[in-house]
Design an enzyme around this catalytic site. Structure first.
Site, PDB file in Angstrom:
ATOM      1  N   ASP A  70      35.558  42.491  32.128  1.00 46.71           N
ATOM      2  CA  ASP A  70      36.686  42.770  33.009  1.00 46.71           C
ATOM      3  C   ASP A  70      37.463  43.911  32.383  1.00 46.71           C
ATOM      4  O   ASP A  70      37.772  43.895  31.183  1.00 46.71           O
ATOM      5  CB  ASP A  70      37.583  41.558  33.244  1.00 46.71           C
ATOM      6  N   GLY A 157      34.777  54.875  38.980  1.00 46.60           N
ATOM      7  CA  GLY A 157      36.176  54.444  38.937  1.00 46.60           C
ATOM      8  C   GLY A 157      37.135  55.617  38.743  1.00 46.60           C
ATOM      9  O   GLY A 157      37.100  56.603  39.490  1.00 46.60           O
TER      10      GLY A 157
HETATM   11  P1  ITT Z   1      32.655  43.361  38.548  1.00 46.92           P
HETATM   12  O1  ITT Z   1      33.925  42.556  38.693  1.00 46.92           O
HETATM   13  O2  ITT Z   1      31.576  42.922  39.483  1.00 46.92           O
HETATM   14  O3  ITT Z   1      32.209  43.460  37.114  1.00 46.92           O
HETATM   15  P2  ITT Z   1      34.390  45.605  39.190  1.00 46.92           P
HETATM   16  O4  ITT Z   1      34.180  47.091  39.284  1.00 46.92           O
HETATM   17  O5  ITT Z   1      35.119  44.953  40.345  1.00 46.92           O
HETATM   18  O6  ITT Z   1      32.963  44.897  38.971  1.00 46.92           O
HETATM   19  P3  ITT Z   1      36.580  44.892  37.446  1.00 46.92           P
HETATM   20  O7  ITT Z   1      37.109  43.809  38.307  1.00 46.92           O
HETATM   21  O8  ITT Z   1      36.509  44.671  35.951  1.00 46.92           O
HETATM   22  O9  ITT Z   1      35.084  45.284  37.829  1.00 46.92           O
HETATM   23  O10 ITT Z   1      37.420  46.191  37.746  1.00 46.92           O
HETATM   24  C1  ITT Z   1      37.282  47.283  36.911  1.00 46.92           C
HETATM   25  C2  ITT Z   1      37.846  48.523  37.589  1.00 46.92           C
HETATM   26  O11 ITT Z   1      38.553  49.286  36.589  1.00 46.92           O
HETATM   27  C3  ITT Z   1      36.703  49.415  38.060  1.00 46.92           C
HETATM   28  O12 ITT Z   1      36.353  49.140  39.408  1.00 46.92           O
HETATM   29  C4  ITT Z   1      37.301  50.785  37.866  1.00 46.92           C
HETATM   30  O13 ITT Z   1      38.136  51.096  38.952  1.00 46.92           O
HETATM   31  C5  ITT Z   1      38.156  50.615  36.623  1.00 46.92           C
HETATM   32  N1  ITT Z   1      37.363  50.907  35.403  1.00 46.92           N
HETATM   33  C6  ITT Z   1      36.948  50.011  34.463  1.00 46.92           C
HETATM   34  N2  ITT Z   1      36.194  50.624  33.526  1.00 46.92           N
HETATM   35  C7  ITT Z   1      36.126  51.916  33.897  1.00 46.92           C
HETATM   36  C8  ITT Z   1      35.479  53.030  33.357  1.00 46.92           C
HETATM   37  O14 ITT Z   1      34.702  52.961  32.281  1.00 46.92           O
HETATM   38  N3  ITT Z   1      35.633  54.203  33.976  1.00 46.92           N
HETATM   39  C9  ITT Z   1      36.378  54.310  35.093  1.00 46.92           C
HETATM   40  N4  ITT Z   1      37.004  53.307  35.684  1.00 46.92           N
HETATM   41  C10 ITT Z   1      36.886  52.104  35.092  1.00 46.92           C
END
Ligand code: ITT
Length: 200
Positions: A70, A157
């Site tokens: 997360d 992201g």
């Molecule tokens: P899962 O829950 O299925 O793992 P998710 O993308 O929804 O996928 P999160 O709830 O952890 O995962 O949300 C993480 C968000 O934070 C992700 O969608 C990006 O918008 C941002 N994020 C996290 N790590 C990042 C990275 O390495 N580079 C850019 N944005 C990132």
């Protein structure tokens, strides 16, 4: 070869984790388990949500080592937002481009004081679970600045907006090998790998 399920629907996370762990690990994600859905992320911290996701997948897959990530972006000028809501910043189901657009809009409303970059960090929490039991939790962060101009198409992201400390280019421009050496995910995974590779 040890097998690890990454409890994520975000293929970018899987690609990064698989590249960082290297050929010694067989990494799969939710695409290998099409009938299985991750639970809703009802936590208010990265750790709570990582544990929720890892436990949810683990419940359906006895004996399997399950890792959940997360992560999110904290911007100081927005009092730590979007934080755990990073994936949902522009609303439930919002895509990366819409989330970046909301971030730029919020920050443009604060700009004008001469500063057009904003102190921020990515955070990542990893939770390792087997048979519903939490084995280990690790954390990582990378400091940097948000620029209002998107730069590069690499990563995912908020990468095109985030310039890590010590660099002039965003994670959208820097090669994956560079991001994978200094990112929040790299730091959390390094600690997790040390734990995994320490004999019991
Ligand atoms: P899962 O829950 O299925 O793992 P998710 O993308 O929804 O996928 P999160 O709830 O952890 O995962 O949300 C993480 C968000 O934070 C992700 O969608 C990006 O918008 C941002 N994020 C996290 N790590 C990042 C990275 O390495 N580079 C850019 N944005 C990132």
């Amino acid at each position: 070869m040890p097998r690890l399920l990454l409890a994520t629907s975000n293929a970018h996370k899987t690609a990064e984790v698989a590249a960082m762990l290297g050929a010694g690990w067989r990494v799969e994600d939710m695409r290998a388990h099409p009938g299985l859905e991750l639970p809703e992320e009802t936590g208010v911290t990265f750790e709570e949500n990582a544990v929720i996701k890892a436990r949810g997948a683990s419940a359906a897959l006895p004996g399997l080592l399950v890792l959940a990530d997360d992560s999110g972006l904290e911007v100081d000028a927005l009092r730590g937002e979007p934080g755990v809501w990073s994936a949902r910043y522009a609303g439930a189901g919002a895509g990366d481009a819409a989330n970046r657009a909301r971030l730029k809009k919020e920050l443009r409303a604060l700009a004008g004081s001469g500063d057009d970059t904003f102190a921020a960090r990515f955070r990542c929490c990893l939770a390792l679970v087997r048979d519903g039991a939490v084995l280990h939790v690790s954390h990582g962060a990378v400091e940097g600045r948000i620029r209002l101009e998107e730069q590069g198409a690499g990563g995912f992201g908020y990468d095109a907006l985030f310039v890590p400390e010590g660099y002039n280019d965003s994670f959208g421009v820097l090669p994956a090998e560079v991001k994978n050496q200094l990112s929040h995910r790299a730091r959390a995974l390094e600690e997790m790998r040390r734990w995994l590779e320490t004999p019991a």
